[in-house]
Design a protein around this motif. Structure first.
Motif, PDB file in Angstrom:
ATOM      1  N   VAL A 332       0.851  -1.193   0.000  1.00 25.46           N
ATOM      2  CA  VAL A 332       0.000   0.000   0.000  1.00 25.46           C
ATOM      3  C   VAL A 332       0.882   1.235   0.000  1.00 25.46           C
ATOM      4  N   LEU A 333       0.701   2.080  -1.014  1.00 25.90           N
ATOM      5  CA  LEU A 333       1.431   3.341  -1.117  1.00 25.90           C
ATOM      6  C   LEU A 333       0.463   4.468  -0.767  1.00 25.90           C
ATOM      7  N   ARG A 334       0.621   5.042   0.392  1.00 24.99           N
ATOM      8  CA  ARG A 334      -0.252   6.122   0.856  1.00 24.99           C
ATOM      9  C   ARG A 334       0.403   7.458   0.516  1.00 24.99           C
ATOM     10  N   CYS A 335      -0.247   8.217  -0.347  1.00 27.65           N
ATOM     11  CA  CYS A 335       0.311   9.490  -0.788  1.00 27.65           C
ATOM     12  C   CYS A 335       0.289  10.480   0.373  1.00 27.65           C
ATOM     13  N   THR A 336       1.454  10.941   0.759  1.00 26.19           N
ATOM     14  CA  THR A 336       1.578  11.876   1.873  1.00 26.19           C
ATOM     15  C   THR A 336       2.121  13.228   1.454  1.00 26.19           C
ATOM     16  N   GLY A 337       2.696  13.329   0.268  1.00 26.39           N
ATOM     17  CA  GLY A 337       3.319  14.574  -0.142  1.00 26.39           C
ATOM     18  C   GLY A 337       4.730  14.702   0.400  1.00 26.39           C
ATOM     19  N   ARG A 338       5.437  15.687  -0.078  1.00 29.86           N
ATOM     20  CA  ARG A 338       6.835  15.902   0.315  1.00 29.86           C
ATOM     21  C   ARG A 338       6.986  17.056   1.295  1.00 29.86           C
ATOM     22  N   GLY A 339       5.914  17.421   1.942  1.00 31.90           N
ATOM     23  CA  GLY A 339       5.992  18.540   2.867  1.00 31.90           C
ATOM     24  C   GLY A 339       5.436  19.801   2.242  1.00 31.90           C
ATOM     25  N   SER A 340       5.616  20.909   2.917  1.00 35.51           N
ATOM     26  CA  SER A 340       5.069  22.181   2.478  1.00 35.51           C
ATOM     27  C   SER A 340       6.168  23.227   2.424  1.00 35.51           C
ATOM     28  N   HIS A 341       6.056  24.124   1.431  1.00 30.67           N
ATOM     29  CA  HIS A 341       7.033  25.209   1.345  1.00 30.67           C
ATOM     30  C   HIS A 341       6.717  26.312   2.347  1.00 30.67           C
ATOM     31  N   CYS A 342       5.512  26.307   2.890  1.00 29.36           N
ATOM     32  CA  CYS A 342       5.124  27.322   3.862  1.00 29.36           C
ATOM     33  C   CYS A 342       5.865  27.080   5.175  1.00 29.36           C
ATOM     34  N   ARG A 343       6.463  28.103   5.734  1.00 28.00           N
ATOM     35  CA  ARG A 343       7.268  27.964   6.942  1.00 28.00           C
ATOM     36  C   ARG A 343       6.500  28.376   8.185  1.00 28.00           C
ATOM     37  N   THR A 344       5.191  28.582   8.092  1.00 35.71           N
ATOM     38  CA  THR A 344       4.377  28.916   9.253  1.00 35.71           C
ATOM     39  C   THR A 344       3.153  28.018   9.285  1.00 35.71           C
ATOM     40  N   ARG A 345       2.604  27.839  10.480  1.00 36.97           N
ATOM     41  CA  ARG A 345       1.329  27.167  10.645  1.00 36.97           C
ATOM     42  C   ARG A 345       0.239  28.226  10.782  1.00 36.97           C
ATOM     43  N   LEU A 346      -0.943  27.908  10.300  1.00 35.14           N
ATOM     44  CA  LEU A 346      -2.042  28.863  10.348  1.00 35.14           C
ATOM     45  C   LEU A 346      -3.145  28.357  11.259  1.00 35.14           C
ATOM     46  N   ASP A 347      -3.816  29.307  11.922  1.00 35.33           N
ATOM     47  CA  ASP A 347      -4.989  28.921  12.696  1.00 35.33           C
ATOM     48  C   ASP A 347      -6.204  28.905  11.771  1.00 35.33           C
ATOM     49  N   ARG A 348      -7.376  28.670  12.337  1.00 35.83           N
ATOM     50  CA  ARG A 348      -8.554  28.520  11.479  1.00 35.83           C
ATOM     51  C   ARG A 348      -8.992  29.832  10.848  1.00 35.83           C
ATOM     52  N   PHE A 349      -8.421  30.947  11.288  1.00 33.91           N
ATOM     53  CA  PHE A 349      -8.726  32.237  10.691  1.00 33.91           C
ATOM     54  C   PHE A 349      -7.694  32.658   9.644  1.00 33.91           C
ATOM     55  N   GLY A 350      -6.650  31.857   9.456  1.00 33.67           N
ATOM     56  CA  GLY A 350      -5.647  32.184   8.475  1.00 33.67           C
ATOM     57  C   GLY A 350      -4.479  32.982   9.000  1.00 33.67           C
ATOM     58  N   PHE A 351      -4.382  33.167  10.327  1.00 32.94           N
ATOM     59  CA  PHE A 351      -3.286  33.924  10.913  1.00 32.94           C
ATOM     60  C   PHE A 351      -2.161  32.969  11.323  1.00 32.94           C
ATOM     61  N   PRO A 352      -0.917  33.389  11.208  1.00 31.32           N
ATOM     62  CA  PRO A 352       0.201  32.508  11.601  1.00 31.32           C
ATOM     63  C   PRO A 352       0.206  32.267  13.102  1.00 31.32           C
ATOM     64  N   ARG A 353       0.463  31.046  13.503  1.00 28.58           N
ATOM     65  CA  ARG A 353       0.507  30.690  14.915  1.00 28.58           C
ATOM     66  C   ARG A 353       1.845  30.084  15.321  1.00 28.58           C
ATOM     67  N   GLY A 354       2.827  30.192  14.475  1.00 23.62           N
ATOM     68  CA  GLY A 354       4.139  29.660  14.804  1.00 23.62           C
ATOM     69  C   GLY A 354       5.027  29.691  13.588  1.00 23.62           C
ATOM     70  N   VAL A 355       6.308  29.576  13.808  1.00 22.62           N
ATOM     71  CA  VAL A 355       7.279  29.596  12.718  1.00 22.62           C
ATOM     72  C   VAL A 355       8.061  28.285  12.764  1.00 22.62           C
ATOM     73  N   LEU A 356       8.120  27.582  11.638  1.00 20.89           N
ATOM     74  CA  LEU A 356       8.848  26.328  11.559  1.00 20.89           C
ATOM     75  C   LEU A 356      10.331  26.584  11.369  1.00 20.89           C
ATOM     76  N   THR A 357      11.125  25.601  11.731  1.00 12.70           N
ATOM     77  CA  THR A 357      12.563  25.749  11.567  1.00 12.70           C
ATOM     78  C   THR A 357      12.928  25.882  10.098  1.00 12.70           C
ATOM     79  N   ARG A 358      13.948  26.657   9.851  1.00  7.83           N
ATOM     80  CA  ARG A 358      14.341  26.904   8.468  1.00  7.83           C
ATOM     81  C   ARG A 358      14.993  25.679   7.844  1.00  7.83           C
ATOM     82  N   SER A 359      15.729  24.925   8.611  1.00  3.70           N
ATOM     83  CA  SER A 359      16.413  23.741   8.090  1.00  3.70           C
ATOM     84  C   SER A 359      15.467  22.546   8.123  1.00  3.70           C
TER      85      SER A 359
END
Length: 431
Positions: A332-359
């Motif tokens: 079984v090959l479950r498609c997960t994607g290669r990650g996201s280019h976005c370096r922040t997480r968003l809340d349900r209103f679209g505002f950033p709630r944190g910054v991911l590590t650059r590396s």
């Protein structure tokens, strides 16, 4: 389950058995080239005798079955079974969220950003991203199999329903439409159209019979628009009565049945749209593709007496006289994607709630890599195999078949395979 084999120059050879692969590895004649699907590379051999193999594909809405088959004189031997679990629903949800964020920005007290609807050009054959994803992942998996095995041809279940046989049941000139297969085409379409339940009482999970809405005794035809599915008791109770009389006490169900019966065949064409795009993409990259209908696949599976699954359906695509090896484990090959280019997480209103590590790399590992962690002691003692989620602190999480193991030190992890956008697991052998 067969093991893929490459020669010294990474050219595909004929797959071998698990026992043979184990012997080659123990004697030092081969090394592990890839874990999923398991592939070895010979260290002392270049080239060899090859037999043509065929990749067979059974496209689906949520999962696609893929099988590698060796065609002999009278029997087809299954060498590899795989099931690709698509993430079209996740892509659609992400695009809807993005549209909501942009809509809010246009309506908020921010810099005006006009909607772009008149400057976009879509090429012929354009598909929505959630549908195009199914095509791209299937083509990518076929390309991978061609690098690991001497694939000579590709067969695909192109259409789920044969439109001509449905529109004109009495058509002549094509042999299979005059035989048992025509009934499978009609029944498969009715199961899809009526939701695999009785049209008169809504019963599910019971044997269903093909039923004429307007009875033949009253002048009803065999056209698919006059056919429905009914359980045995409802079929007996209705008999040759007009459907308006039989459902006189349930006018709501009668209205739904008559409306459903008038649904045109373009619904079946919509089911087939992704398959046509897949055929075009495969032919553009790999050459001619043999195509067959879903009715033939179901007919083959019923005649051979094999269970239903996406991967086994793929092995039954085309002209199959006999089939062996279908009970091998399914990858079984479950498609997960290669990650996201976005370096922040968003809340349900679209505002950033944190910054991911650059590396994206920590201690030589990246999120999505397949690792084996052997923890010697503690609450997490034991061997854990799965996809890793890294942290800069060196405390990793490992997604295994049994669940998530948290807080595993990077010192206990050993890389098995670099992340390629898929999660791998096995289905149990078919009964």
């Amino acid at each position: 389950m067969a093991v893929f084999v490459l020669d010294k120059r990474k050219k595909p050879l004929m797959p071998c058995s698990e026992k043979r692969a184990r012997q080659l590895l123990e004697r030092g004649r081969a090394v592990v080239h890839r874990m999923y699907p398991f592939t070895i590379r010979l260290r002392d051999r270049v080239g060899g005798a090859l037999q043509p193999l065929e990749v067979r594909i059974d496209p689906g809405s949520k999962s696609t079955g893929v099988a590698v088959v060796r065609k002999d004189a009278e029997t087809d031997t299954v060498l590899h079974l795989a099931q690709i679990d698509h993430r079209g629903a996740k892509i659609r949800k992400d695009l809807q969220a993005r549209a909501a964020f942009r809509r809010r920005r246009r309506g908020a007290n921010l810099r005006y950003r006009a909607p772009r609807f008149d400057n976009r050009r879509r090429s012929d054959g354009w598909l929505a991203p959630s549908l195009q994803h199914r095509v791209d992942t299937t083509v990518s998996d076929v390309a991978k199999l061609r690098r690991l095995a001497p694939v000579a041809s590709i067969a695909q279940e192109l259409v789920r329903f044969d439109m001509q046989a449905l529109e004109t049941p009495e058509i002549s000139g094509v042999e299979y439409q005059q035989g048992a297969l025509a009934g499978y085409e009609v029944r498969e379409y009715l199961l899809e159209k009526w939701g695999r339940c009785c049209a008169y009482c809504g019963a599910e999970g019971v044997p269903l019979q093909v039923e004429h809405i307007r009875a033949r005794a009253l002048g009803g035809s065999n056209r698919v628009s006059n056919l429905t599915l009914a359980c045995g008791p409802c079929n007996q109770a209705k008999g040759a009565q007009p459907v308006e009389v039989f459902l006189a006490r349930d006018p709501a169900r009668l209205a739904r049945l008559l409306a459903q019966a008038k649904r045109p065949l373009r619904d079946a064409a919509a089911v087939n749209s992704t398959r046509w795009a897949l055929k075009t993409a495969l032919e553009a990259r790999f050459g001619p593709v043999r195509v067959f209908s879903g009715g033939r696949t179901k007919w083959n599976r019923s005649r051979l007496g094999v269970p239903k699954s996406h991967a086994i359906d793929a092995a039954c695509v085309g002209e199959v006289e006999a089939l062996r090896g279908w009970d091998a484990p399914t990858l079984v090959l479950r498609c997960t994607g290669r990650g996201s280019h976005c370096r922040t997480r968003l809340d349900r209103f679209g505002f950033p709630r944190g910054v991911l590590t650059r590396s994206k790399t920590a201690f030589g590992f990246r999120t999505g890599d397949m690792v084996r962690a052997e923890v010697p002691a503690g609450a997490r003692a034991g061997a854990h195999v799965g996809r890793v989620a890294i942290r800069a602190t060196g405390s990793f999480n490992i997604q295994t078949a049994a669940g998530v193991v948290q807080g595993v030190s990077h010192r206990h992890c050993r890389l098995l395979q670099r992340g390629d956008g898929y999660g791998y697991s096995f289905l149990a052998r078919s009964a």
